[in-house]
Design an enzyme around this catalytic site. Structure first.
Site, short mmCIF file in Angstrom:
data_model
loop_
_atom_site.label_atom_id
_atom_site.label_comp_id
_atom_site.label_asym_id
_atom_site.label_seq_id
_atom_site.Cartn_x
_atom_site.Cartn_y
_atom_site.Cartn_z
N GLU A 200 -3.12 -40.14 21.32
CA GLU A 200 -1.68 -40.38 21.37
C GLU A 200 -1.06 -39.55 22.46
O GLU A 200 -1.56 -38.48 22.78
CB GLU A 200 -1.03 -39.91 20.05
CG GLU A 200 -0.95 -40.94 18.98
CD GLU A 200 -0.35 -40.39 17.71
OE1 GLU A 200 0.21 -39.27 17.71
OE2 GLU A 200 -0.45 -41.08 16.69
N ARG A 292 1.21 -41.44 -1.74
CA ARG A 292 1.24 -40.62 -2.96
C ARG A 292 2.59 -39.91 -3.01
O ARG A 292 3.39 -40.02 -2.10
CB ARG A 292 0.15 -39.57 -2.89
CG ARG A 292 0.27 -38.77 -1.59
CD ARG A 292 -0.57 -37.55 -1.55
NE ARG A 292 -0.87 -37.13 -0.19
CZ ARG A 292 -0.09 -36.40 0.60
NH1 ARG A 292 1.09 -36.01 0.15
NH2 ARG A 292 -0.44 -36.06 1.81
P1 ADP Z 1 -2.34 -34.74 9.35
O1 ADP Z 1 -2.48 -36.02 8.59
O2 ADP Z 1 -3.67 -34.13 9.74
O3 ADP Z 1 -1.43 -33.75 8.71
P2 ADP Z 1 -0.34 -35.92 11.11
O4 ADP Z 1 -0.65 -37.15 11.87
O5 ADP Z 1 0.48 -36.07 9.88
O6 ADP Z 1 -1.71 -35.15 10.76
O7 ADP Z 1 0.34 -34.87 12.08
C1 ADP Z 1 0.62 -33.56 11.65
C2 ADP Z 1 1.61 -32.90 12.58
O8 ADP Z 1 1.11 -32.86 13.91
C3 ADP Z 1 2.95 -33.60 12.72
O9 ADP Z 1 3.83 -33.26 11.69
C4 ADP Z 1 3.41 -33.09 14.06
O10 ADP Z 1 3.92 -31.78 13.96
C5 ADP Z 1 2.15 -33.02 14.87
N1 ADP Z 1 1.94 -34.25 15.64
C6 ADP Z 1 1.34 -35.39 15.22
N2 ADP Z 1 1.34 -36.33 16.19
C7 ADP Z 1 1.94 -35.79 17.26
C8 ADP Z 1 2.24 -36.25 18.60
N3 ADP Z 1 1.91 -37.47 19.00
N4 ADP Z 1 2.89 -35.40 19.42
C9 ADP Z 1 3.21 -34.15 19.04
N5 ADP Z 1 2.94 -33.66 17.83
C10 ADP Z 1 2.33 -34.46 16.93
#
Ligand code: ADP
Length: 666
Positions: A200, A292
């Site tokens: 991403e 959930r």
């Molecule tokens: P996980 O499921 O491992 O917790 P997430 O996809 O929910 O991972 O992402 C966790 C955190 O990572 C997000 O809350 C954000 O802070 C950061 N994050 C995720 N995607 C991006 C992105 N494309 N750019 C910047 N930060 C991101």
């Protein structure tokens, strides 16, 4: 409604689910591991069944055992809480096959969202905005590197099966890509048994804004507004709030509709959360959907006045949603702070320990505490180190934030390191007060959030000194009563030892610093000589460690707990760990002149930095002694040559043992 449900979880969430069940008249069945035999959730439920050893895979993740308990206890449904089996499609299916209702979405919805890549493909079709990136099947490193080049750095590599920030790597340039990809894949394979990744665009200074959705099995889907969860450490949330600060009505509606569309796209039923990432312009993109109840659901409950567990139960019994979209309103503002056993100053390293003292702010319409531990409980290595969720509410953000700060200052835990002080600093930070949150908040304000370590204040030292003086006084009085001769001169306490001008010198180690307090005895008080000056002090000490102090006429409450030589003092928001130490009896001052260093307390040698013959300078670290879970560095008191070292790492030493000797080198 169900007569009886099984709660396949532990800790605060098991207790929280049980609370709603009680109000609804639903009986609850707890399951517990051997480590949790006395845990709070066991008591919170109507009955409790042992399911296995401490390790989660043998207990809370053991599907067969849990289903067996459901069958034998007559529970009609299983609430999985969050974590453990809550997003396990296989478990949802196994429940169905066993004729037990899984309180959650259909297995197919869990599966659809289980892979971040597959979820993004579905969302793309449903017209939900996505962060620019690649979530396809071609996993060859060359292809992924080309994709990263095309997206433009920085990019984020994410494990498709990911969660909890595992298998996630930020990459700032092409040169770093290969190595980061390998690391992300390795981490993903070991954590999830699946090394598929997606790439991403890495958004700079984004916000994490998520929307709570709810759907029933009759085709109704609503959202219960958003939560801002931008304050994160290691990509994991620590403070959440609702509504999101600065979000306009138009944006709120757009996000709400996108979240509802996402839920509908996968035939969702039950409680779910659609996570978005929002850039500085306010554009938002789908990140993932959690199928959930979320840890941070209480902030939504506060601002909507709804009980989401009650909603889950109603939907799981086949009922319709309790409310329609146009009946839902936001009222006021709520914050949640996650209190963890962790050491913020050491990169948020998880901590363990037994909670010896726990004082929490009073609960009421403005303060809610969801916890699964109480005094005497142990935070172990087996489970999540979260101690409690502190949730506050008020009419507006400013008032709610003030409540959060006040409540954090009243949240005192002794026995394990916690992040409460760190959370209070976040809640007091001007940028946070202004609502200027993004996921880099902690990093950006590192300097002010981690102030240099200060020494104990005069108030903390007064509390420690009064505790020591009043304890000796009390013990002497008890001895006098027991001796039958209360007037014996041997039972007097004014000066401990009969010395001419009735004073006593107390030493407290604050880290490595020896802080001295001289107490002069007067008829009605003590005069304490403190680093900041003299103070007339007196106090009343309760058996529970509560100390009411009067310092130069000012009344203040403190808590002091003693564990061996370790004193924990709490005055206002200041929590200190001091070690009572008597350099004379430990022989340290005498020994110093002789040129050898002795152990100030019993403990274990953690490290030895020098060997015989080494030249050392005054202040050099010689060895590290661990005592009472704290580390003390023993330093050279003068320049010289190490004569001999008596111990090696791992050795146990008794108090006063000679550790090493230094000669002047002349
Ligand atoms: P996980 O499921 O491992 O917790 P997430 O996809 O929910 O991972 O992402 C966790 C955190 O990572 C997000 O809350 C954000 O802070 C950061 N994050 C995720 N995607 C991006 C992105 N494309 N750019 C910047 N930060 C991101």
């Amino acid at each position: 409604m169900f007569d009886k449900i099984l709660i396949a979880n532990r800790g605060e969430i098991a207790c929280r689910i049980a609370r709603t069940c009680r109000t609804l008249g639903v009986k609850t069945v707890a399951v517990y591991s051997e480590a949790d035999a006395h845990a709070m959730h066991v008591r919170a439920c109507d009955e409790a069944w042992l399911i296995g050893p401490a390790a989660a895979r043998d207990s809370y993740l053991n599907m067969e055992r849990i289903l067996d308990v459901a069958r034998r206890s007559g529970a009609r449904a299983i609430h999985p809480g969050y974590g453990f089996l809550s997003e396990n499609a296989r478990f949802a299916r196994a429940c169905e096959e066993a004729g037990v209702v899984f309180i959650g979405p259909p297995a197919s919805a869990i599966e659809a969202m289980g892979s971040k890549s597959a979820a993004k493909a579905i969302m793309e079709k449903a017209g939900v905005p996505l962060v620019p990136g690649y979530h396809g099947q071609d996993q060859s490193p060359d292809h992924l590197a080309a994709v990263a080049d095309e997206i433009g750095y920085p990019v984020l590599i994410k494990a498709s099966a990911g969660g909890g920030g595992k298998g996630m790597r930020r990459v700032d340039s092409r040169a770093e890509f290969r190595e980061a990809l390998d690391a992300a894949k390795r981490e993903a394979a070991s954590a999830f048994g699946d090394d598929q990744v997606l790439i991403e665009k890495y958004l700079l200074e984004p916000r994490h804004v998520e929307v709570q959705v709810f759907a029933d099995s009759h085709g109704n889907t609503v959202h219960l507004f958003e939560r801002d969860c931008s304050v994160q450490r290691r990509h994991q949330k620590v403070i959440e709030e609702a509504p999101a600060p600065g979000l306009g009505t138009h944006q709120r509606e757009a996000m709400g509709s996108a979240a509802v569309a996402a839920a509908k796209a996968i035939g969702y039923v039950g409680a779910g959360t659609v996570e978005f990432i929002m850039d500085a312009r306010g554009d938002f993109y789908f990140m993932e959907m959690n199928t959930r109840l979320q840890v941070e659901h209480p902030v939504t409950e506060y601002i909507t006045g709804q009980d989401l567990v009650a909603w889950q139960l109603q939907v799981a019994t086949g009922g319709t949603l309790p409310m329609e979209q146009n009946q839902l309103r936001i009222q006021g503002h709520a914050f949640e702070a996650r209190i963890y056993a962790e050491d913020a100053a050491r990169d948020f390293l998880p901590a363990t320990g037994t909670i010896r003292h726990m004082r929490t702010p009073a609960e009421g319409p403005h303060v809610r505490i969801d916890t699964g531990v109480r005094e005497g409980d142990t935070i172990s290595v087996h489970y999540d180190p979260m101690i409690a969720k502190l949730v506050v509410w008020d009419q507006d953000r400013t008032s709610a934030l003030k409540r959060l700060r006040d409540a954090l200052h009243q949240f005192i835990i002794v026995g394990t390191t916690t992040n409460a002080g760190f959370l209070a600093r976040v809640a007091s930070h001007p940028a946070f007060i202004e609502g200027g949150v993004d996921t880099g908040f902690i990093e950006k304000y590192r300097d002010s959030l981690f102030p240099p370590v200060s020494l104990a204040s005069d108030h903390a030292l007064s509390a420690a000194a009064l505790f020591e003086l009043l304890t000796v006084d009390r013990e002497a009085k008890q001895r006098a009563v027991a001796s039958g001769d209360p007037w014996s001169p041997w039972n007097l306490t004014d000066g401990w030892r009969p010395n001419s001008d009735n004073f006593h010198t107390l030493h407290f180690l604050d880290g490595e610093q020896d802080l001295e307090v001289v107490a002069h005895y007067r008829d009605d008080c003590y005069i304490l000589e403190l680093p900041g000056g003299e103070c007339r002090a007196n106090g009343e000490l309760g058996d529970d460690g509560h100390l009411h102090m009067v310092l130069d006429g000012m009344h203040a409450d403190a808590w002091v707990l003693r564990d061996g030589q370790k004193l924990t003092t709490v005055v206002g928001a200041e929590l200190r760990e001091l070690v009572v130490h008597d350099p004379l009896s430990a022989g340290m001052e005498d020994e110093l002149r002789e040129g050898s260093l002795t152990a100030p307390m019993p403990g274990m040698i953690r490290a030895v930095h020098v060997k015989a013959g080494d030249a050392v300078k005054e202040g050099d670290a010689l060895l590290v002694l661990e005592a009472m879970k704290m580390e003390y560095t023993i330093r050279a008191f003068a320049d010289g040559i190490v004569d001999h070292v008596n111990y090696a790492p791992g050795d146990q030493v008794t108090e006063g043992a000679e550790l090493l000797a230094i000669s002047s080198g002349d």
